[in-house]
Enzyme design. Structure first.
Site, mmCIF file in Angstrom:
data_model
loop_
_atom_site.group_PDB
_atom_site.id
_atom_site.type_symbol
_atom_site.label_atom_id
_atom_site.label_comp_id
_atom_site.label_asym_id
_atom_site.label_seq_id
_atom_site.Cartn_x
_atom_site.Cartn_y
_atom_site.Cartn_z
ATOM 1 N N ARG A 57 0.819 -1.212 0.000
ATOM 2 C CA ARG A 57 0.000 0.000 0.000
ATOM 3 C C ARG A 57 0.852 1.261 0.000
ATOM 4 N NH1 ARG A 57 -3.290 -3.459 2.909
ATOM 5 N NH2 ARG A 57 -2.092 -2.930 4.755
ATOM 6 N N GLU A 94 4.499 -8.116 16.512
ATOM 7 C CA GLU A 94 3.955 -8.466 17.823
ATOM 8 C C GLU A 94 4.311 -9.918 18.152
ATOM 9 O OE1 GLU A 94 -0.290 -7.932 20.212
ATOM 10 O OE2 GLU A 94 -0.206 -7.705 18.030
#
Lengths: 170, 170
Positions: A57, A94
């Site tokens: 993106r 994460e």
């Protein structure tokens, strides 16, 4: 103008995540033109040589910003996607790690580089992109993103590099 | 100008394929600016509402072309990447099939759409992208690519849709 066009998608790409879908902004010609101009604006007199966009993106926003600034474009991609010789930087997610690559000849020593992405979250990808630029002798003039997720404090990961964001969610 | 900057990469992404690497064109500010202008040029007076770019290298060229034309941008992506409701088209590869998706609300009935990609090879992806646009009621005003691999005859797969290419390899 932008906020009413950004669409929340719950549980994408995984449960518990609310994804900020910017495709309605991009599809709207007035919003898209304004977005490109505003992302480029603070860097118009910054003598930017290359705009580096982060897959996928980030590509969408980086190339029109490069065109507006009269700069070249350099793709920063996930491993294995770039065909010529690359350097690589790992970064923390994460859970686990991921990596980014750039062509070794994509940046020349002394190039002034603007890094562009759609969203700044924890800042891990933008910081990895900055390290790639620095390793090739480039100077990171700034990071320009459309959306900043302020609650994830990604700005801190950028170590003082100028950050420009158009929409901030606190 | 473009040909000397396009780099041949043998055996990428797989043995026997010679990949046309356009990243040196994109990194060159003069070449990049010219490329965007030339890809947009035939469509400047074509009242284009949306430029549809095909993932991922098509994104790189589609958004600056959209910006130059004052149009919106619509991403056409591989399955599972777009977050909202999509429609899907399958297409044939040399071995097996692949698919493309577009957001159902990405194109409105009557939209005039320009499809942009980096390379036209067999035309399978461009034809699938055209079918997606048609299914949503859009009108495909043309297909603009940087490179046309003429020996693969992709032009024929487009069924008369105007094709604009800057560099043709016969």
């Amino acid at each position: 103008m932008y906020r009413r066009l950004i669409r929340d998608i719950p549980d994408f790409p995984e449960p518990g995540v609310v994804f900020k879908d910017i495709t309605p902004v991009l599809a709207n010609r007035a919003a898209f033109t304004a977005l490109v101009d505003e992302m480029a604006e603070p860097f118009r007199n910054a003598q930017i040589d290359k705009v580096a966009g982060i897959e996928a993106r980030g590509f969408i926003l980086a190339t029109p910003v490069a065109d507006v600034l009269g700069a070249g474009f350099v793709p920063i991609r996930k491993p294995g996607k770039l065909p010529a010789e690359v350097i690589r930087e790992d970064y923390e997610l994460e859970y686990g790690t991921d990596a980014l690559e750039v062509h070794r000849d994509g940046i020349q020593a002394g190039d002034r580089v603007l890094i562009v992405d759609d969203v700044l979250a924890t800042g891990g990808t933008a910081a990895a992109a900055s390290r790639l630029v620095h390793r090739l002798g480039g100077d990171v003039a700034g990071v320009s993103v459309f959306i900043e997720l302020g609650f994830l404090a990604g700005r801190r990961a950028l170590d003082g590099t100028p950050l420009h964001s158009l929409v901030v969610y606190d």
